[in-house]
Design an enzyme around this catalytic site. Structure first.
Site, PDB file in Angstrom:
ATOM      1  N   ASP A  61       0.860  -1.188   0.000  1.00 21.75           N
ATOM      2  CA  ASP A  61       0.000   0.000   0.000  1.00 21.75           C
ATOM      3  C   ASP A  61       0.896   1.237   0.000  1.00 21.75           C
ATOM      4  OD1 ASP A  61      -1.592   2.170   0.607  1.00 21.75           O
ATOM      5  OD2 ASP A  61      -2.748   1.159   2.168  1.00 21.75           O
ATOM      6  N   LYS A 111      -3.408   9.914  -3.147  1.00 22.74           N
ATOM      7  CA  LYS A 111      -2.711  11.107  -2.653  1.00 22.74           C
ATOM      8  C   LYS A 111      -1.877  11.810  -3.737  1.00 22.74           C
ATOM      9  CE  LYS A 111      -2.736   9.796   2.207  1.00 22.74           C
ATOM     10  NZ  LYS A 111      -3.332  10.778   3.085  1.00 22.74           N
TER      11      LYS A 111
END
Ligand code: PSZ
Length: 496
Positions: free
Chosen positions: A322, A353
């Site tokens: 991740d 992000k």
């Protein structure tokens, strides 16, 4: 509006006067990017009167307890965030690590006002169903141009949680496909899944780590183990959680202890995999962050990740890295897991992000064969992919990964020096690139340090029980580090 902003960006000298500021950095202003400001400038306490008014207004509509301040995004530029009360702050947190090249980057404004991009902004497609004709090329120019080693497939999604949620589904589908071989799902599979029962809804699990954070949607939340407040009152899945190493610092003084700690955690992983098999609840995948971020910036060694990857392979588990928070360059490499130097580092890598769009890369064998198995309406957003392409151009043109490595070295050295100067306040300075953190003696002090720093014009983030994390944009240069360290020094002096 975009063209107005662009004109303003090019017409104005952005070095605004420092007069009228309550706090001004002692570091010499040294703006080298002409569109960046040259230092923080505080006019009111935060939240200021305008923010407070808006808090009341929005408070009538939704929960505003977590809101720090309202922001003037038109005036924010580069490394500086300007709030609605005119306070200008050096942003070392960047919207929870999600602004890659600063606010209002001219290259992104330019892209926004290019008439060729108009239809991409005006029409939002259902990507899994009716994608625009340029979509394969846009993916090749953006996400595929930075694909992690061994991966040539990518699925876009909207946010980090939905990327992980769908990556988890891909791992379960992959596992069952392997198990079924050439046979089709049985009628019993098809009817039992409709009432959430086995065998159609199988008893499969994913292994995650204590201190891991993978999102707040229901599946992701079952693998998130940071704060009780994230999980309270939400029914969960009974999935195994292994301990993540808790390293002692400075690392060179605790090599033996840290190696033993990592070995203990790996043993526990193998145990849990074995127990899952024996109980008929096999572990299908292992999900891990290269640096546990929300959980307190917990690092582990390259050897730990190498062994974990090998364990996953040995037990037939997919290995999901991740990179939602670590991805996009802040560690000095585009993907944090590149620091491991493995030939076969992962089966799935999820991101969001700084990549602007969410999504996940995956190995060919994790591609479901049938339509609509990994699917939703939008499946991402082509405007974000377009922006990402330009962000990557800027990163390459300006050698930003090298800059990050340089700024990161300066930041960590500076934090170590401050730690030596304030041993009663700071400890465990750590980091990779500018992805750094330091511990404060206790949680109440940590929270006060964050507020004091904000009063002096520096935005920082908390993580874990008592850590402060640094998550600047990739355009955070060495002179920004110097400016930050000066201000941080002043803040810490008040807590000595
Ligand atoms: O409080 C929160 O919900 C926060 S604060 C920071 C995050 C979430 N980070 C999001 C995140 C992450 O750091 C990792 C490693 N994986 C998944 C996620 C979830 O991404 P979003 O928030 O986009 O759903």
């Amino acid at each position: 509006m975009a063209s107005r902003l662009l004109t303003r960006l090019s017409l104005h000298s952005l070095r605004s006067s420092l007069s009228g500021c309550r706090h001004v950095s002692k570091a010499a202003p040294q703006a080298q990017m002409e569109w960046d400001y040259d230092g923080p400038c505080m006019k009111t306490a935060v939240p200021g009167p305008r923010s407070q008014k808006l808090l009341k207004k929005l408070g009538d509509i939704q929960n505003v307890v977590a809101i720090n301040m309202f922001v003037n995004y038109e005036e924010s530029r580069g490394n500086y965030l300007v709030d609605v009360d005119g306070n200008r702050m050096l942003d070392v947190y960047t919207q929870i690590a999600s602004i890659p090249i600063g606010y209002n980057h001219p290259a992104l404004h330019k892209l926004m006002v290019d008439p060729n991009n108009l239809s991409t902004f005006v029409n939002r497609p259902a990507l899994g169903f009716m994608p625009p004709g340029d979509f394969p090329d846009k993916l090749a120019e953006s996400l595929l141009s930075v694909a992690p080693r061994g991966m040539s497939r990518v699925q876009t999604m909207a946010c980090g949680s939905c990327s992980n949620e769908n990556a988890y589904k891909a791992m379960f589908i992959w596992y069952k496909n392997k198990e079924r071989g050439s046979s089709s799902p049985t009628q019993e599979d098809l009817t039992s899944c409709m009432v959430n029962q086995s065998p159609g809804s199988p008893n499969l699990t994913l292994l995650s780590f204590s201190g891991g954070f993978h999102g707040r949607t229901i599946g992701c939340l079952a693998s998130t183990h940071t704060k009780a407040m994230h999980k309270l009152d939400i029914p969960s899945l009974d999935w195994p959680m292994a301990p993540f190493p808790r390293l002692r610092y400075p690392l060179e003084e605790f090599t033996r202890e840290n190696a033993a700690e990592e070995a203990r955690c790996l043993e526990e992983v193998e145990d849990l995999l074995e127990q899952g098999r024996l109980k008929g609840r096999p572990v299908v995948g292992i999900v891990v962050e290269p640096i546990q971020a929300e959980g307190g910036d917990n690092h582990a060694s390259v050897d730990f990740f190498k062994s974990l990857r090998n364990i996953a392979r040995k037990h037939g588990c997919a290995f999901h890295v991740d990179e939602v928070q670590t991805g996009g360059g802040a560690t000095g490499k585009f993907w944090a897991h590149e620091h491991w130097g493995l030939d076969d580092p992962a089966d799935i890598v999820s991101f969001s992000k700084k990549l602007l769009t969410g999504g996940f890369y995956f190995k060919d064998e994790l591609q479901p064969k049938e339509p609509f198995r990994i699917f939703n309406t939008w499946m991402g957003d082509p405007t974000k992919t377009l922006f990402l392409g330009e962000v990557l151009n800027v990163i390459r043109r300006e050698n930003l990964l090298e800059e990050v490595a340089r700024s990161g070295t300066a930041l960590l050295q500076g934090l170590n020096a401050l730690q030596a100067q304030f041993p009663g306040v700071l400890s465990r300075a750590r980091g990779q690139g500018t992805f750094c953190a330091v511990d404060i003696r206790d949680e109440p002090t940590r929270n006060k340090v964050l507020l004091k720093a904000r009063d002096k014009g520096v935005l920082l983030g908390a993580c874990g029980d008592r850590s402060i994390r640094f998550r600047p944009a990739l355009i955070f240069k060495e002179y920004h580090v110097a400016m930050f360290l000066n201000i941080f020094n002043d803040v810490l002096a008040e807590f000595k």
